[in-house]
Enzyme design. Structure first.
Site, short mmCIF file in Angstrom:
data_model
loop_
_atom_site.label_atom_id
_atom_site.label_comp_id
_atom_site.label_asym_id
_atom_site.label_seq_id
_atom_site.Cartn_x
_atom_site.Cartn_y
_atom_site.Cartn_z
N GLY A 92 0.93 -1.29 -0.13
CA GLY A 92 0.01 0.07 0.09
C GLY A 92 0.79 1.19 -0.18
O GLY A 92 0.31 2.38 0.16
N GLN A 93 2.03 1.29 -0.15
CA GLN A 93 3.00 2.40 -0.23
C GLN A 93 2.86 2.97 -1.56
O GLN A 93 2.86 2.47 -2.29
CB GLN A 93 4.42 2.08 0.02
N HIS A 99 8.14 6.58 5.62
CA HIS A 99 7.40 7.55 6.49
C HIS A 99 6.60 6.75 7.56
O HIS A 99 6.49 5.76 6.91
CB HIS A 99 6.72 8.64 5.93
N HIS A 101 3.09 6.93 9.46
CA HIS A 101 1.80 7.53 9.64
C HIS A 101 1.57 7.35 11.16
O HIS A 101 1.57 6.53 11.81
CB HIS A 101 0.74 6.85 9.16
P1 5GP Z 1 1.76 5.90 1.59
O1 5GP Z 1 0.71 5.40 0.84
O2 5GP Z 1 2.87 5.86 1.02
O3 5GP Z 1 2.15 4.86 2.89
O4 5GP Z 1 1.18 7.18 2.08
C1 5GP Z 1 1.64 8.41 1.59
C2 5GP Z 1 0.79 9.42 2.10
O5 5GP Z 1 1.41 10.93 1.56
C3 5GP Z 1 -0.57 9.39 1.89
O6 5GP Z 1 -1.28 9.23 3.03
C4 5GP Z 1 -0.86 10.81 0.99
O7 5GP Z 1 -2.00 11.05 1.41
C5 5GP Z 1 0.18 11.53 1.44
N1 5GP Z 1 0.70 12.56 0.73
C6 5GP Z 1 1.02 12.55 -0.61
N2 5GP Z 1 1.24 13.63 -1.24
C7 5GP Z 1 1.45 14.50 -0.34
C8 5GP Z 1 1.77 15.85 -0.08
O8 5GP Z 1 1.99 16.38 -1.23
N3 5GP Z 1 1.69 16.68 1.07
C9 5GP Z 1 1.20 16.10 2.02
N4 5GP Z 1 1.16 16.58 3.29
N5 5GP Z 1 0.79 14.50 2.14
C10 5GP Z 1 0.92 14.00 0.90
#
Ligand code: 5GP
Length: 113
Positions: A92-93, A99, A101
């Site tokens: 799900g990345q 990072h 959450h």
């Molecule tokens: P992943 O799906 O990789 O675990 O999480 C990526 C997260 O980054 C998602 O929850 C998405 O909403 C957040 N995200 C993506 N682009 C941006 C951005 O430009 N600014 C911020 N603040 N969050 C972002």
């Protein structure tokens, strides 16, 4: 540093309010929050995903956990929150810069998020 959206935010090329910052990481609010409180703890050093970390990253990984807990405590959700690290496309990345959450502010059930 990675050329992902988080690399650009860390370099200041894309604006994002920094809820917290130190020498090793920044914390920002997620742009598309999945809970009333949804913050992202992002290391300044780019590691694409947790499973790419090596022995040299142990102190940094510990620091990220410490910051995630501090962020949760500071937001008043230290007793009811969830820490999530999505790892790899199948996990799900979507942004390939490690990072953590930090999610809270709603009742967390097994099904939530
Ligand atoms: P992943 O799906 O990789 O675990 O999480 C990526 C997260 O980054 C998602 O929850 C998405 O909403 C957040 N995200 C993506 N682009 C941006 C951005 O430009 N600014 C911020 N603040 N969050 C972002």
């Amino acid at each position: 540093m990675s050329d992902t959206i988080f690399g650009k935010i860390i370099r200041g090329e894309i604006p994002a309010e920094r809820v917290y910052e130190d020498d090793h990481c920044i914390v920002i609010n997620d742009i598309s929050p999945q809970a009333p409180i949804h913050r992202l703890v992002i290391p300044k050093q780019s590691i694409a995903k947790l499973c790419d970390a090596n022995e040299d990253h142990r102190a940094l990984l510990g620091h990220l956990m410490w910051v995630a807990a501090k962020v949760a405590n500071d937001a008043g959700i230290g007793d009811a929150c969830r820490f999530v690290i999505n790892n790899g496309e199948g996990g799900g990345q979507t942004v390939f810069h490690l990072h953590v959450h930090v999610l809270g502010g709603i009742e967390m059930s097994e099904q939530t998020l």
